[in-house]
Write an enzyme that holds these catalytic residues in place. Structure first.
Site, PDB file in Angstrom:
ATOM      1  N   VAL A   1     -17.153  -4.041 -41.714  1.00 30.54           N
ATOM      2  CA  VAL A   1     -17.074  -5.092 -42.732  1.00 30.54           C
ATOM      3  C   VAL A   1     -18.015  -4.751 -43.878  1.00 30.54           C
ATOM      4  O   VAL A   1     -17.642  -4.787 -45.042  1.00 30.54           O
ATOM      5  CB  VAL A   1     -17.428  -6.465 -42.132  1.00 30.54           C
ATOM      6  CG1 VAL A   1     -17.405  -7.547 -43.213  1.00 30.54           C
ATOM      7  CG2 VAL A   1     -16.469  -6.819 -40.998  1.00 30.54           C
TER       8      VAL A   1
ATOM      9  N   GLU B   1     -10.364   4.675 -27.217  1.00 31.36           N
ATOM     10  CA  GLU B   1     -10.146   3.362 -26.630  1.00 31.36           C
ATOM     11  C   GLU B   1      -8.706   2.914 -26.879  1.00 31.36           C
ATOM     12  O   GLU B   1      -7.995   2.539 -25.963  1.00 31.36           O
ATOM     13  CB  GLU B   1     -11.109   2.343 -27.227  1.00 31.36           C
ATOM     14  CG  GLU B   1     -10.908   0.935 -26.678  1.00 31.36           C
ATOM     15  CD  GLU B   1     -11.822  -0.078 -27.313  1.00 31.36           C
ATOM     16  OE1 GLU B   1     -12.243  -1.003 -26.617  1.00 31.36           O
ATOM     17  OE2 GLU B   1     -12.125   0.055 -28.521  1.00 31.36           O
TER      18      GLU B   1
ATOM     19  N   LYS C   1     -10.989 -14.788 -52.672  1.00 33.70           N
ATOM     20  CA  LYS C   1      -9.708 -15.438 -52.950  1.00 33.70           C
ATOM     21  C   LYS C   1      -9.400 -15.528 -54.439  1.00 33.70           C
ATOM     22  O   LYS C   1      -8.227 -15.545 -54.832  1.00 33.70           O
ATOM     23  CB  LYS C   1      -9.692 -16.835 -52.330  1.00 33.70           C
ATOM     24  CG  LYS C   1      -9.647 -16.817 -50.802  1.00 33.70           C
ATOM     25  CD  LYS C   1      -9.600 -18.220 -50.232  1.00 33.70           C
ATOM     26  CE  LYS C   1      -9.541 -18.183 -48.699  1.00 33.70           C
ATOM     27  NZ  LYS C   1      -9.513 -19.550 -48.123  1.00 33.70           N
TER      28      LYS C   1
ATOM     29  N   GLY D   1     -14.995  -1.250 -28.682  1.00 34.14           N
ATOM     30  CA  GLY D   1     -15.760  -0.109 -28.187  1.00 34.14           C
ATOM     31  C   GLY D   1     -16.525   0.620 -29.275  1.00 34.14           C
ATOM     32  O   GLY D   1     -16.964   1.759 -29.064  1.00 34.14           O
TER      33      GLY D   1
END
Length: 213
Positions: free
Chosen positions: A86, A11, A136, A109
């Protein structure tokens, strides 16, 4: 470095493909379709990359409707798909788009190429991610999770997830039972989180006494 006669069907075309081409690894001579052509949907990278693409008959852009279609990808034998994520849960579900309900990326994709590689003869699909991420305040969290975070989307279904890779190894989930998947995924989680993941798997009744610890 040992690879030869690789072919490009992607892609997104980026500089790493140009690096492989310059190293003599890309020939496209063994592709089953679009032979001798490096096929891509869009390109993003350096000026050198665009110079390589421009007016080069061996580097061809096609519509996403063709380039990404699983019906196209499946016709390329030994297709290798590589995507990021993730997080991944112990069932093999892959989230590549959100942190809970917060949207941080698009699906792109990814599912197209995961499914296309799954259907390709000799094909392999790899989901690659670091074993942890830091928030953080620097606290580490495992990317291998008991279940996906509440609100997270499923980018790739568990039945199509093949190889999952972290810095602690690579496991193949294809054809495995639920408890086998949990065992494999825990084995490539960060060591600091493995016992916690085992406890959660036991609560979910997907970890059995004969599983390795």
């Amino acid at each position: 470095k040992s690879k030869r006669h690789l072919g490009i069907h992607t892609e997104m075309l980026c500089d790493c493909y140009l690096d492989m081409y310059r190293a003599g690894k890309i020939t496209n001579k063994r592709k089953d379709i679009d032979r001798y052509k490096s096929v891509f949907g869009f390109a993003i990278g350096s000026e050198d990359l665009y110079d390589w693409v421009r007016e080069n008959p061996g580097v061809v852009t096609y519509p996403i409707s063709y380039c990404n279609a699983p019906s196209t990808v499946r016709n390329i034998e030994n297709f290798v798909s590589i995507n990021n994520a993730v997080d991944v849960d112990l069932y093999g579900q892959v989230n590549g788009e959100t942190a809970g309900t917060k949207q941080i990326s698009g699906a792109g994709g990814q599912q197209d190429f995961v499914l296309g590689a799954y259907l390709s003869k000799g094909g392999k699909s790899f989901i690659c991610l670091s074993s942890t991420h830091a928030d953080k305040d620097g606290t580490l969290h495992s990317r291998i999770r008991p279940t996906l975070q509440n609100g997270s989307v499923v980018t790739d279904t568990r039945v199509n997830t093949m190889y999952v890779v972290t810095e602690y190894g690579c496991v193949c989930l294809k054809g495995l039972t639920v408890w086998e998947r949990a065992e494999k995924l825990i084995s490539i989680a960060h060591p600091d989180f493995r016992e916690e993941l085992i406890r959660e798997a036991e609560k979910q009744k997907i970890w059995y006494p004969h599983n390795r610890r």
